[in-house]
Motif scaffolding. Structure first.
Motif: not given
Length: 142
Positions: A1-13, A82-87, A92-95, A107-110
């Motif tokens: 995975m190249e990195g998190a998609d900046e448009r991805a929803p946050g934990a609350r969404q 519980v959904w969480v926003d990654f720090d 960086a670790y999970f992408g 913490v898990w990365n489904p």
């Protein structure tokens, strides 16, 4: 995975995102996406179908994200996560930008796990992922 998609929803969404994904996915089919542990077999089969169909990862990125949101929502509903926003370090670790924190603090990365299933196939079973992390793999028939 190249990195998190900046448009991805946050934990609350993520909960409404997963619900919308299920609604759209089941609108024309009778897929049993009911947030049960057994439904994770369906997710495994859906990802396998994408693989066998020769889908390009970029072309199915949104579907994989939706399936990951669904898997995460199963963790939330069935295992007390519980959904969480990654720090920054976790991103960086999970992408990914979001994940699920379990009652024991892990913490898990489904979303990443669904991508792994797409890349690696059967050895990355989403149902087994749930059963192992929830401590039931040895007691449940496949």
């Amino acid at each position: 995975m190249e990195g998190a998609d900046e448009r991805a929803p946050g934990a609350r969404q993520m909960r409404p995102y997963a619900a919308d994904f299920v609604t759209r996915t089941t609108a024309r089919s009778r897929l049993p996406l009911d947030y049960s542990v057994a439904s994770l077999r369906v997710v495994d089969a859906l990802v396998d179908g994408l693989r066998k169909g020769g889908a390009d990862r970029e072309r199915v990125r949104g579907t994989l994200f939706g399936l990951g949101a669904y898997v995460g929502e199963v963790l939330v509903r069935r295992a007390g996560g519980v959904w969480v926003d990654f720090d920054e370090d976790q991103r960086a670790y999970f992408g990914q930008s979001v994940g699920v924190r379990m009652p024991d603090g892990r913490v898990w990365n489904p979303v990443g796990k669904v991508h792994n299933r797409f890349e690696a196939g059967r050895q990355e079973s989403l149902q087994t992922f749930y059963l192992v992390l929830h401590g039931r793999a040895g007691r449940t028939a496949a």
